[in-house]
Write an enzyme that holds these catalytic residues in place. Structure first.
Site, short mmCIF file in Angstrom:
data_model
loop_
_atom_site.label_atom_id
_atom_site.label_comp_id
_atom_site.label_asym_id
_atom_site.label_seq_id
_atom_site.Cartn_x
_atom_site.Cartn_y
_atom_site.Cartn_z
N ASP A 199 0.86 -1.19 0.00
CA ASP A 199 0.00 0.00 0.00
C ASP A 199 0.90 1.23 0.00
OD1 ASP A 199 -2.32 1.77 0.37
OD2 ASP A 199 -3.36 -0.05 1.02
N HIS B 17 -2.84 3.11 -4.80
CA HIS B 17 -2.20 2.72 -3.53
C HIS B 17 -0.78 2.21 -3.78
CE1 HIS B 17 -5.54 3.37 -0.79
NE2 HIS B 17 -6.36 2.75 -1.62
N GLU C 172 -9.71 2.60 -5.38
CA GLU C 172 -9.32 3.97 -5.06
C GLU C 172 -8.11 4.44 -5.87
OE1 GLU C 172 -10.85 4.25 -0.46
OE2 GLU C 172 -8.81 3.52 -0.76
C1 TNX Z 1 -10.88 1.93 2.07
S1 TNX Z 1 -11.51 -0.90 1.18
C2 TNX Z 1 -9.77 1.31 1.53
C3 TNX Z 1 -8.55 1.18 2.37
C4 TNX Z 1 -8.70 1.88 3.69
C5 TNX Z 1 -10.07 1.61 4.26
C6 TNX Z 1 -10.29 2.17 5.63
C7 TNX Z 1 -10.51 -0.48 0.17
C8 TNX Z 1 -10.47 -1.34 -0.97
N1 TNX Z 1 -9.78 0.65 0.34
O1 TNX Z 1 -7.43 1.65 1.66
O2 TNX Z 1 -7.71 1.42 4.55
O3 TNX Z 1 -11.05 2.14 3.40
O4 TNX Z 1 -11.48 1.70 6.21
#
Ligand code: TNX
Length: 638
Positions: free
Chosen positions: A193, A265, A344
């Site tokens: 990440d 990420h 994301e």
């Molecule tokens: C969303 S769930 C994210 C993570 C974060 C999390 C915190 C997901 C695929 N991505 O990068 O840590 O929310 O709750």
């Protein structure tokens, strides 16, 4: 003589009581079928331990060790049942017609027989162990019973983020122990990440040497005001260590699915190899956005949480890099699935990049979403050719799904529903249904720093991973369910344990038990208190639930009946009505009582549950209100 009769009577009295009150015999998740008979199998030193199949030696050793440490019986081994002797028998014979991972437990006065193959037999021993630690009475015993059991879902997962915070190998094993004892069979290991790359890749040593460490960690809640702590933080697993985890997990019938995040990420990888970015020369920290970053220039491993614009650029360099990485990942992890992230991924840098815009044109794509889809499809093809399948977070639906991808639905259920409607497999892990175990477990101010949200174990328990809107055929695409532990605010193993339990127990029941076998009252009031008392003895740092029966919202009226139960066997509840914080100095709850509130007044009940080990719950408050606010308003008018 009289004394002996009396204690026998008491012993059987207690056992008899347990029979009616504990229909699932303390087992979590609740089995498919439990048929009780009267009577018990009583342990003594003459019981023989029979395991005639060498491939079951590891499972047999686990059970034997439990009986030795918990009951202090060191049973004698044998390959067959000696005539006339009491025995515990482990066998795969008779498991041929059982569903996958299924098992039988047959207990007669002379014999405990566990039937299952591989995982099935392992789960039979887990159930027996749970029955043993639920037993009551002066000697170790289990009731006579026939149990038939098998899972509702093939995929039963627990995820752990080791990037935001890093956890030692010994804890990863403990995590696998905990989840497998609740019949969970998949460990989703979130290895990369923005805040740290955690798996050794031999061809790219800087991934861990540079990407495995950050120069500070944000203090307090994001975006925070305290800056970062300026401390070097990090760590990684060598390939040998990762293989050790794979082997360890295998012995507990857990599959490890590694996650390598792309295209978003990706800050840690980019810090190590800036050519992976569309803008290799741009600094990671921009002074006005990260004033605490001082004079640090160039690419950096992130020190705060969130989503970042600097993502993998879809060049041939990047694809070659990722393919090399995946080659090494595949060699470590034999799992059918490789998780490629996909969540994301901001499109800002791709929008600004001439290279990306030219690529979009060249490939005849509509936009950056289709470019992401192209990215994922190329990786999928590569992995499919190596005999592996991909899982991606639900964003991989945007711009078109890769042909064979399994979707992990986290932003509610809609991604999962859309994927199933397109005949793709789905794993449900919606944050909104409580499956984000990084969320807090109550609104009490004592809860530790967390990312927020609210996920009580009751909420988790009530979730059904199969949405009604799907057709019978589409429903078959729901492979199962998973809970995620993101660790932005979870910095120690103890805190992981706090976030994991007791929600793990609720998760296991939605992952394993047939819908019609679910019963929240039996779960919360009968079985959970037994399990938590056992874990309390083991020194596990689970969250101690507040008293059963206490309301969590404002109660209106003048007279209230307070009827509470401890959430853990052997725990005590202390309470105050004077606004002070309860502790051992407060009133001990022993029986139901009434609270009377005069008109225009309110009273606050504050409770704390103290476990046998001395560990304590948060203070839980309930307001009993008889027109208090209205009276205040009137007063202020005067
Ligand atoms: C969303 S769930 C994210 C993570 C974060 C999390 C915190 C997901 C695929 N991505 O990068 O840590 O929310 O709750």
């Amino acid at each position: 003589m009289k004394k002996i009769y009396l204690s026998l009577f008491l012993a059987f009295g207690i056992i008899g009581l347990q029979a009616q009150d504990n229909p699932n015999l303390g087992i979590i998740p609740a089995p498919v079928s439990v048929e009780r008979q009267n009577g018990h199998f009583l342990f003594d030193n003459s019981v023989v331990f029979v395991n005639g199949e060498r491939e079951n030696d590891q499972i047999a050793a686990l059970l034997k060790e439990f009986i030795k440490t918990q009951a202090e019986f060191n049973l004698v081994n044998a390959n067959t049942v000696p005539v006339g002797k009491k025995a515990i028998v482990l066998t795969s014979q008779g498991s041929e017609n059982l569903p996958k991972e299924g098992y039988l437990i047959q207990i007669t006065p002379k014999q405990i027989k566990l039937v299952g193959k591989g995982a099935g037999l392992f789960y039979a021993t887990q159930s027996l162990i749970q029955m043993l630690y639920s037993h009551q009475g002066p000697t170790l015993n289990v009731p006579l019973v026939n149990i038939t059991d098998y899972p509702r879902f093939a995929y039963r997962g627990n995820h752990l983020d080791v990037s935001r915070h890093f956890f030692p190998l010994s804890f990863i094993k403990k995590y696998i122990d905990l989840i497998s004892s609740y019949k969970m069979n998949t460990f989703h290991w979130h290895l990369t990440d923005d805040q740290g790359w955690r798996i050794e890749i031999k061809k790219y040593p800087k991934l861990t040497a540079v990407g495995g460490y950050r120069n500070g960690t944000i203090v307090g809640n994001y975006p925070g005001t305290g800056g970062t702590d300026n401390e070097n933080y990090g760590g990684f697993y060598t390939q040998a260590e990762a293989k050790e985890i794979v082997e360890y997990a295998k012995s507990k019938f857990v599959t490890v699915i590694p996650e390598i995040e792309m295209p978003g990420h990706a800050s840690a990888a980019i810090a190590a190899y800036p050519e992976l970015s569309a803008f290799p020369d741009r600094d990671t920290f921009i002074a006005d956005k990260a004033p605490w970053s001082g004079s640090r220039k160039g690419k950096q491993v992130q020190q705060t949480w969130g989503v970042f614009d600097d993502v993998f650029v879809p060049t041939e360099y990047t694809f070659n890099f990722l393919q090399d990485v995946l080659d090494e990942v595949i060699a470590i992890f034999p799992s059918k699935y490789i998780h490629i992230g996909g969540d994301e991924c901001p499109k800002e840098y791709w929008k600004q990049s001439e290279f990306c815009q030219a690529l979009i044109k060249k490939l005849n794509l509509k936009d950056e979403h289709e470019l992401q889809s192209y990215f994922i499809q190329r990786i999928e093809k590569y992995l499919n050719n190596k005999g592996r399948s991909i899982i991606g977070w639900d964003e991989i639906l945007e711009g078109g799904l890769a042909p064979n991808a399994t979707v992990m639905s986290w932003r509610g259920e809609s991604g999962g529903i859309a994927a199933a409607q397109q005949n793709h497999d789905v794993i449900m892990t919606p944050a909104s249904a409580g499956l984000y175990f990084d969320h807090k477990q109550s609104n009490a101010p004592d809860e530790p720093l967390s990312i927020g949200g609210l996920s009580t174990f009751e909420k988790v328990y009530n979730y059904n991973p199969v949405p009604d809107v799907l057709t019978v055929e589409q429903k078959k695409h729901i492979l199962g369910v998973q809970a995620n532990i993101w660790t932005e605010y979870i910095e120690s193993p103890e805190k992981v344990e706090y976030h994991l339990m007791p929600r793990l127990m609720a998760l296991s029941e939605i992952a394993w038990s047939a819908l019609e076998r679910k019963d929240f009252n039996d779960f919360q009031e009968t079985r959970l208190p037994i399990h938590l008392a056992f874990l309390d003895k083991q020194g596990i740092n689970f969250r101690i639930p507040s008293a059963i029966g206490q309301a969590t919202n404002v109660q209106k009226g003048s007279e209230f009946e307070i009827n509470l139960k401890p959430s853990i066997n052997g725990a005590r509840i202390y309470y105050t009505l004077d606004n002070y914080r309860p502790a051992e100095t407060a009133a001990l709850y022993t029986k139901p009582f009434k609270i009377n509130v005069e008109p225009g007044k309110r009273k606050i009940l504050k409770t704390i549950v103290i476990a046998p080990s001395g560990r304590r719950s948060v203070v839980m408050e309930t307001e009993y209100n008889n027109g208090y606010l209205e009276a205040k308003k009137e007063e202020s008018k005067k």
